[in-house]
Design an enzyme around this catalytic site. Structure first.
Site, PDB file in Angstrom:
ATOM      1  N   SER A 145      -7.715  -7.755  -5.035  1.00  0.00           N
ATOM      2  CA  SER A 145      -8.501  -6.557  -5.343  1.00  0.00           C
ATOM      3  C   SER A 145      -9.382  -6.831  -6.559  1.00  0.00           C
ATOM      4  O   SER A 145      -9.043  -7.672  -7.408  1.00  0.00           O
ATOM      5  CB  SER A 145      -7.566  -5.395  -5.682  1.00  0.00           C
ATOM      6  OG  SER A 145      -8.309  -4.292  -6.163  1.00  0.00           O
TER       7      SER A 145
ATOM      8  N   LYS B  24      -2.177  -7.676  -8.369  1.00  0.00           N
ATOM      9  CA  LYS B  24      -3.320  -8.290  -7.689  1.00  0.00           C
ATOM     10  C   LYS B  24      -3.817  -9.530  -8.439  1.00  0.00           C
ATOM     11  O   LYS B  24      -4.274 -10.496  -7.835  1.00  0.00           O
ATOM     12  CB  LYS B  24      -4.445  -7.262  -7.519  1.00  0.00           C
ATOM     13  CG  LYS B  24      -4.064  -6.102  -6.599  1.00  0.00           C
ATOM     14  CD  LYS B  24      -3.714  -6.584  -5.198  1.00  0.00           C
ATOM     15  CE  LYS B  24      -3.454  -5.462  -4.221  1.00  0.00           C
ATOM     16  NZ  LYS B  24      -3.200  -5.961  -2.857  1.00  0.00           N
TER      17      LYS B  24
ATOM     18  N   GLY C  59       1.272  -4.601   6.527  1.00  0.00           N
ATOM     19  CA  GLY C  59       0.555  -3.359   6.230  1.00  0.00           C
ATOM     20  C   GLY C  59      -0.536  -3.092   7.255  1.00  0.00           C
ATOM     21  O   GLY C  59      -1.616  -2.599   6.914  1.00  0.00           O
TER      22      GLY C  59
ATOM     23  N   TYR D  20      -0.440  -2.115 -10.443  1.00  0.00           N
ATOM     24  CA  TYR D  20      -1.218  -2.538  -9.270  1.00  0.00           C
ATOM     25  C   TYR D  20      -2.156  -3.686  -9.663  1.00  0.00           C
ATOM     26  O   TYR D  20      -2.197  -4.727  -8.994  1.00  0.00           O
ATOM     27  CB  TYR D  20      -2.006  -1.343  -8.733  1.00  0.00           C
ATOM     28  CG  TYR D  20      -2.940  -1.678  -7.583  1.00  0.00           C
ATOM     29  CD1 TYR D  20      -2.486  -1.678  -6.271  1.00  0.00           C
ATOM     30  CD2 TYR D  20      -4.280  -1.983  -7.810  1.00  0.00           C
ATOM     31  CE1 TYR D  20      -3.341  -1.988  -5.219  1.00  0.00           C
ATOM     32  CE2 TYR D  20      -5.140  -2.293  -6.766  1.00  0.00           C
ATOM     33  CZ  TYR D  20      -4.668  -2.292  -5.471  1.00  0.00           C
ATOM     34  OH  TYR D  20      -5.521  -2.599  -4.436  1.00  0.00           O
TER      35      TYR D  20
HETATM   36  N1  NAD Z   1      -9.233   0.323   0.131  1.00  0.00           N
HETATM   37  C1  NAD Z   1      -9.745  -0.286  -0.935  1.00  0.00           C
HETATM   38  O1  NAD Z   1     -10.762   0.112  -1.505  1.00  0.00           O
HETATM   39  C2  NAD Z   1      -9.084  -1.520  -1.483  1.00  0.00           C
HETATM   40  C3  NAD Z   1      -9.621  -2.083  -2.644  1.00  0.00           C
HETATM   41  C4  NAD Z   1      -9.032  -3.223  -3.148  1.00  0.00           C
HETATM   42  C5  NAD Z   1      -7.945  -3.802  -2.526  1.00  0.00           C
HETATM   43  N2  NAD Z   1      -7.435  -3.245  -1.407  1.00  0.00           N
HETATM   44  C6  NAD Z   1      -6.276  -3.879  -0.808  1.00  0.00           C
HETATM   45  O2  NAD Z   1      -6.430  -3.984   0.594  1.00  0.00           O
HETATM   46  C7  NAD Z   1      -5.156  -3.830   1.226  1.00  0.00           C
HETATM   47  C8  NAD Z   1      -5.214  -2.691   2.230  1.00  0.00           C
HETATM   48  O3  NAD Z   1      -5.655  -1.523   1.572  1.00  0.00           O
HETATM   49  P1  NAD Z   1      -5.819  -0.123   2.332  1.00  0.00           P
HETATM   50  O4  NAD Z   1      -6.800   0.664   1.563  1.00  0.00           O
HETATM   51  O5  NAD Z   1      -6.003  -0.376   3.780  1.00  0.00           O
HETATM   52  O6  NAD Z   1      -4.338   0.485   2.053  1.00  0.00           O
HETATM   53  P2  NAD Z   1      -3.550   1.651   2.806  1.00  0.00           P
HETATM   54  O7  NAD Z   1      -2.686   2.285   1.771  1.00  0.00           O
HETATM   55  O8  NAD Z   1      -4.488   2.522   3.590  1.00  0.00           O
HETATM   56  O9  NAD Z   1      -2.618   0.846   3.833  1.00  0.00           O
HETATM   57  C9  NAD Z   1      -1.559   0.077   3.369  1.00  0.00           C
HETATM   58  C10 NAD Z   1      -0.586  -0.206   4.513  1.00  0.00           C
HETATM   59  O10 NAD Z   1       0.509  -0.945   3.959  1.00  0.00           O
HETATM   60  C11 NAD Z   1       1.727  -0.378   4.407  1.00  0.00           C
HETATM   61  N3  NAD Z   1       2.785  -0.603   3.422  1.00  0.00           N
HETATM   62  C12 NAD Z   1       2.900  -0.040   2.181  1.00  0.00           C
HETATM   63  N4  NAD Z   1       4.046  -0.428   1.604  1.00  0.00           N
HETATM   64  C13 NAD Z   1       4.659  -1.254   2.485  1.00  0.00           C
HETATM   65  C14 NAD Z   1       5.902  -1.955   2.460  1.00  0.00           C
HETATM   66  N5  NAD Z   1       6.739  -1.872   1.426  1.00  0.00           N
HETATM   67  N6  NAD Z   1       6.232  -2.718   3.528  1.00  0.00           N
HETATM   68  C15 NAD Z   1       5.387  -2.811   4.605  1.00  0.00           C
HETATM   69  N7  NAD Z   1       4.231  -2.135   4.691  1.00  0.00           N
HETATM   70  C16 NAD Z   1       3.873  -1.382   3.639  1.00  0.00           C
HETATM   71  C17 NAD Z   1       1.433   1.117   4.555  1.00  0.00           C
HETATM   72  O11 NAD Z   1       2.373   1.763   5.427  1.00  0.00           O
HETATM   73  C18 NAD Z   1       0.013   1.077   5.120  1.00  0.00           C
HETATM   74  O12 NAD Z   1       0.009   0.984   6.541  1.00  0.00           O
HETATM   75  C19 NAD Z   1      -4.145  -3.610   0.095  1.00  0.00           C
HETATM   76  O13 NAD Z   1      -3.594  -4.848  -0.285  1.00  0.00           O
HETATM   77  C20 NAD Z   1      -5.001  -3.071  -1.023  1.00  0.00           C
HETATM   78  O14 NAD Z   1      -4.439  -3.296  -2.287  1.00  0.00           O
HETATM   79  C21 NAD Z   1      -7.972  -2.102  -0.879  1.00  0.00           C
END
Ligand code: NAD
Length: 247
Positions: free
Chosen positions: A140, A158, A14, A154
């Site tokens: 998360s 997590k 990702g 989700y």
């Molecule tokens: N942004 C937040 O506030 C937050 C909070 C808690 C946890 N997280 C966790 O941090 C991580 C990144 O979050 P983010 O906000 O950057 O997410 P985002 O949605 O901006 O990016 C996710 C990336 O994962 C890729 N992806 C999705 N499904 C996929 C698949 N099946 N195969 C390969 N790639 C895939 C997408 O193309 C994207 O590039 C995630 O695990 C998310 O759950 C984020």
């Protein structure tokens, strides 16, 4: 004594955007070679090109074990055996618990949780053999407290990551491979782009630090955990949440 930084081979899932892209950039800055895995091939390629010469994109859907295996074969052919794995890819779906269809439940669990199981089992044995490895799983706040915005599927995925981290950490502890989880919350990434600005302002006001987190603030911790001097840190969960949840 001055320590020479080693250039390791890292796989970040990702990594096309958001936290994953920031993690890839941070690890690259630390001198590592970077394989950016993402289902969105174009985004991953653009991010790899932006990051620099030791980064390359590999298209793979983490829900598909055969595609993951092919992509990892391509990574090994290009760079060698990965010693760092950051399981970051996820699908974030806001949905009331009563409205989640079973297909969506399965898809979110396959993307967010089964992928951690699949990728770790693909890459950890070689790390164990060579006596060094760093695995960081992106969990998360939702996995600790239930989702603020995201759905029960989700949040459950997590929560699963938190215990899977401990299981793999125990399995690998004696062989120089550490496995840790990070639990971010309220980090400003493209995942928030479609959300209502009014709701976002209210959410920001509720964060004790008074602002959203930046992807680089999560990435810096990942970079640290993947370093040479962190071999005694394993099975841990690190909160990066601006004080939203303190324990
Ligand atoms: N942004 C937040 O506030 C937050 C909070 C808690 C946890 N997280 C966790 O941090 C991580 C990144 O979050 P983010 O906000 O950057 O997410 P985002 O949605 O901006 O990016 C996710 C990336 O994962 C890729 N992806 C999705 N499904 C996929 C698949 N099946 N195969 C390969 N790639 C895939 C997408 O193309 C994207 O590039 C995630 O695990 C998310 O759950 C984020």
């Amino acid at each position: 004594m001055e320590r020479t930084a080693l250039s390791r081979i890292a796989v970040v899932t990702g990594a096309g955007q958001g936290i994953g892209a920031a993690v890839a950039e941070d690890l690259h800055t630390r001198g590592h070679r970077l394989a950016l895995l993402d289902v969105d091939a174009e985004k991953a390629a653009a991010t790899a090109a932006r990051i620099g010469p030791r980064a390359a994109a590999f298209a793979a859907d983490v829900r598909d074990p055969a595609a993951v295996r092919d992509a990892l074969d391509a990574v090994r052919a290009r760079f060698g055996t990965p010693e760092i794995l950051v399981n970051n890819a996820a699908r974030t779906v806001p949905r009331p618990v009563w409205e989640i269809e079973l297909d969506e439940w399965d898809d979110v669990l396959a993307t967010n949780l089964r992928s951690v199981f699949v990728l770790t089992r693909e890459l950890a044995p070689a790390m164990r053999e060579r006596g060094f490895g760093r695995i960081v799983n992106m969990a998360s706040l939702a996995g600790q407290q239930g989702g603020l915005v995201a759905g029960a599927h989700y949040a459950s995925s997590k929560a699963g990551i938190l215990v899977l981290t401990k299981i793999f950490a125990k399995e690998l502890a004696a062989s120089g491979v550490t496995v840790n989880a990070i639990a971010p919350a309220a980090t400003r990434t493209p995942v928030m782009d479609g959300m209502d600005p009014e709701q976002l302002r209210a959410a920001e006001a509720a964060i004790p630090v008074g602002r959203f987190g930046r992807p680089e603030e999560v990435a810096g911790l990942v970079g640290y955990l993947c370093g040479e001097d962190t071999g005694f840190i394993t099975g841990a969960t690190f909160d990066v949440n601006g004080g939203v949840f303190m324990r």
